[in-house]
Scaffold this motif. Structure first.
Motif, mmCIF file in Angstrom:
data_model
loop_
_atom_site.group_PDB
_atom_site.id
_atom_site.type_symbol
_atom_site.label_atom_id
_atom_site.label_comp_id
_atom_site.label_asym_id
_atom_site.label_seq_id
_atom_site.Cartn_x
_atom_site.Cartn_y
_atom_site.Cartn_z
ATOM 1 N N SER A 85 40.191 40.109 45.115
ATOM 2 C CA SER A 85 40.634 38.723 45.211
ATOM 3 C C SER A 85 42.150 38.632 45.346
ATOM 4 N N VAL A 86 42.596 37.461 45.742
ATOM 5 C CA VAL A 86 44.029 37.194 45.861
ATOM 6 C C VAL A 86 44.730 37.409 44.512
ATOM 7 N N ARG A 87 44.154 36.904 43.441
ATOM 8 C CA ARG A 87 44.760 37.076 42.103
ATOM 9 C C ARG A 87 44.888 38.561 41.761
ATOM 10 N N GLU A 88 43.875 39.334 42.080
ATOM 11 C CA GLU A 88 43.893 40.763 41.747
ATOM 12 C C GLU A 88 44.946 41.509 42.552
ATOM 13 N N VAL A 89 45.150 41.121 43.808
ATOM 14 C CA VAL A 89 46.180 41.768 44.621
ATOM 15 C C VAL A 89 47.551 41.543 44.014
ATOM 16 N N VAL A 90 47.836 40.324 43.591
ATOM 17 C CA VAL A 90 49.130 40.041 42.965
ATOM 18 C C VAL A 90 49.282 40.836 41.674
ATOM 19 N N GLU A 99 49.952 38.041 31.343
ATOM 20 C CA GLU A 99 50.131 38.621 32.677
ATOM 21 C C GLU A 99 49.371 37.825 33.730
ATOM 22 N N TRP A 100 48.168 37.372 33.402
ATOM 23 C CA TRP A 100 47.429 36.539 34.352
ATOM 24 C C TRP A 100 48.136 35.203 34.552
ATOM 25 N N ASN A 101 48.743 34.674 33.487
ATOM 26 C CA ASN A 101 49.515 33.438 33.626
ATOM 27 C C ASN A 101 50.703 33.647 34.570
ATOM 28 N N ARG A 102 51.294 34.812 34.461
ATOM 29 C CA ARG A 102 52.405 35.173 35.352
ATOM 30 C C ARG A 102 51.935 35.218 36.801
ATOM 31 N N VAL A 103 50.770 35.806 37.022
ATOM 32 C CA VAL A 103 50.198 35.872 38.368
ATOM 33 C C VAL A 103 49.941 34.469 38.903
ATOM 34 N N GLU A 134 48.042 28.784 45.364
ATOM 35 C CA GLU A 134 47.300 28.778 44.105
ATOM 36 C C GLU A 134 45.820 28.467 44.316
ATOM 37 N N GLU A 135 45.486 27.670 45.349
ATOM 38 C CA GLU A 135 44.088 27.310 45.583
ATOM 39 C C GLU A 135 43.293 28.463 46.183
ATOM 40 N N LEU A 136 43.993 29.560 46.555
ATOM 41 C CA LEU A 136 43.326 30.706 47.176
ATOM 42 C C LEU A 136 43.074 31.845 46.189
ATOM 43 N N GLY A 137 43.344 31.634 44.923
ATOM 44 C CA GLY A 137 43.299 32.710 43.947
ATOM 45 C C GLY A 137 42.002 33.498 43.895
ATOM 46 N N LYS A 138 40.889 32.830 44.099
ATOM 47 C CA LYS A 138 39.592 33.503 44.009
ATOM 48 C C LYS A 138 39.082 34.004 45.353
ATOM 49 N N ARG A 139 39.802 33.682 46.418
ATOM 50 C CA ARG A 139 39.396 34.125 47.750
ATOM 51 C C ARG A 139 39.577 35.627 47.913
ATOM 52 N N ARG A 140 38.768 36.233 48.756
ATOM 53 C CA ARG A 140 38.960 37.647 49.076
ATOM 54 C C ARG A 140 40.205 37.779 49.944
ATOM 55 N N ALA A 141 41.076 38.698 49.579
ATOM 56 C CA ALA A 141 42.377 38.807 50.231
ATOM 57 C C ALA A 141 42.255 39.036 51.734
ATOM 58 N N GLN A 194 51.054 36.865 54.113
ATOM 59 C CA GLN A 194 52.461 37.154 53.845
ATOM 60 C C GLN A 194 52.894 36.535 52.523
ATOM 61 N N ARG A 195 52.432 35.320 52.229
ATOM 62 C CA ARG A 195 52.760 34.691 50.951
ATOM 63 C C ARG A 195 52.124 35.460 49.789
ATOM 64 N N LEU A 196 50.936 35.969 50.005
ATOM 65 C CA LEU A 196 50.291 36.802 48.986
ATOM 66 C C LEU A 196 51.117 38.048 48.708
ATOM 67 N N MET A 197 51.566 38.728 49.765
ATOM 68 C CA MET A 197 52.363 39.932 49.580
ATOM 69 C C MET A 197 53.718 39.620 48.949
ATOM 70 N N LEU A 198 54.250 38.428 49.249
ATOM 71 C CA LEU A 198 55.496 38.008 48.599
ATOM 72 C C LEU A 198 55.268 37.802 47.103
ATOM 73 N N ALA A 199 54.158 37.157 46.746
ATOM 74 C CA ALA A 199 53.838 36.964 45.332
ATOM 75 C C ALA A 199 53.699 38.304 44.620
ATOM 76 N N ARG A 200 53.055 39.252 45.280
ATOM 77 C CA ARG A 200 52.910 40.589 44.687
ATOM 78 C C ARG A 200 54.268 41.254 44.492
ATOM 79 N N ALA A 201 55.172 41.094 45.466
ATOM 80 C CA ALA A 201 56.511 41.680 45.346
ATOM 81 C C ALA A 201 57.313 41.027 44.232
ATOM 82 N N LEU A 202 57.014 39.765 43.928
ATOM 83 C CA LEU A 202 57.786 39.019 42.933
ATOM 84 C C LEU A 202 57.243 39.150 41.512
ATOM 85 N N VAL A 203 56.018 39.640 41.354
ATOM 86 C CA VAL A 203 55.377 39.605 40.039
ATOM 87 C C VAL A 203 56.086 40.482 39.012
ATOM 88 N N SER A 204 56.844 41.471 39.462
ATOM 89 C CA SER A 204 57.602 42.317 38.526
ATOM 90 C C SER A 204 58.970 41.733 38.194
#
Length: 243
Positions: free
Chosen positions: A81-86, A104-108, A118-125, A134-144
């Motif tokens: 899912s999108v949430r899991e990728v982040v 950590e999930w709140n951070r995601v 945010e409405e795509l969180g449960k969608r398959r990436a 690209q926004r998903l990958m940006l979120a992943r880059a920012l989570v740290s």
């Protein structure tokens, strides 16, 4: 300074890919890197993020780095899912085998909201559009929570409306988090519009200056091996600055 590069050089055999590149990047600075194909832009990024080690010179990064690579890979059939990728962006700091905490999930989820997906969180990436991914990958880059964000052609596969929205998001992140941003892009017009400073690279660094101070001569010097791209850059520059 968040990033210092001193006399960076790299060659393959007898061919120089980069030679004598030196610059500093400050917190709160959004720098765009432009140059013709084969100019060494991606090589520079790989050296900064640690994907390239056999170079000469010195690179010093102060703080955590978030990285959005060129054309990030995705498996459209992989059931994640999108949430899991982040959340996977946290592996480096906490390991891959621990359960994620509520905080950590709140951070995601906060980053999914920040990046507008945010409405795509449960969608398959793998089902996302180019701009959404690209926004998903940006979120992943920012989570740290990086102090330096590095992007290599983030507009690839994104339509014009999506590009404009994406760059506004980067500007917002820079201002709110006092983050240094270093971005490689072929979208010269958007670089001039969005970035505080512009770096012209073609094997070496031809200039690193504010967008309103760069001269047509500096652009011509950097793009001399790619005349068509230079002409488009010059035309944009002259329209914007009324030379």
């Amino acid at each position: 300074m968040i990033l210092q590069v001193e006399d960076l050089s790299y060659k393959i055999g007898s061919t120089w890919i980069l030679r004598g590149v030196s610059f500093n990047l400050s917190r709160g600075e959004f720098a765009g890197i432009i140059g013709p194909n084969g100019a060494g832009k991606t090589t520079l990024i790989k050296a900064i993020v640690g994907d390239l080690s056999d170079y000469a010179g010195r690179i010093k990064v102060t703080g955590r780095v978030g990285y959005l690579p060129q054309n990030p890979e995705r498996n459209r059939d992989f059931p994640i899912s999108v949430r899991e990728v982040v959340a996977m962006g946290l592996y480096k700091e906490r390991g891959p085998f621990k359960r994620f905490s509520k905080s950590e999930w709140n951070r995601v989820d906060a980053l999914l909201k920040t990046t507008g997906i945010e409405e795509l969180g449960k969608r398959r990436a793998g089902t996302l559009s180019g701009g959404e991914y690209q926004r998903l990958m940006l979120a992943r880059a920012l989570v740290s929570s990086p102090e330096l964000l590095i992007l290599d052609e983030p507009e690839a596969g994104v339509d014009e409306m999506g590009k404009s929205s994406f760059y506004r998001l980067l500007e917002k992140l820079k201002n709110e988090k006092n983050m240094g941003i270093l971005m490689v892009s072929h979208d010269i017009g958007m670089v001039f519009e969005a970035c505080d400073t512009i770096m012209c690279i073609n094997k070496t660094l031809h200039c690193h200056t504010s967008a309103d101070m760069i001269s047509p001569e500096q652009l011509q010097s950097a793009f001399s091996s790619d005349l068509d791209l230079f002409i488009r850059s010059r035309d944009h520059f002259e329209r914007e600055h009324r030379l």
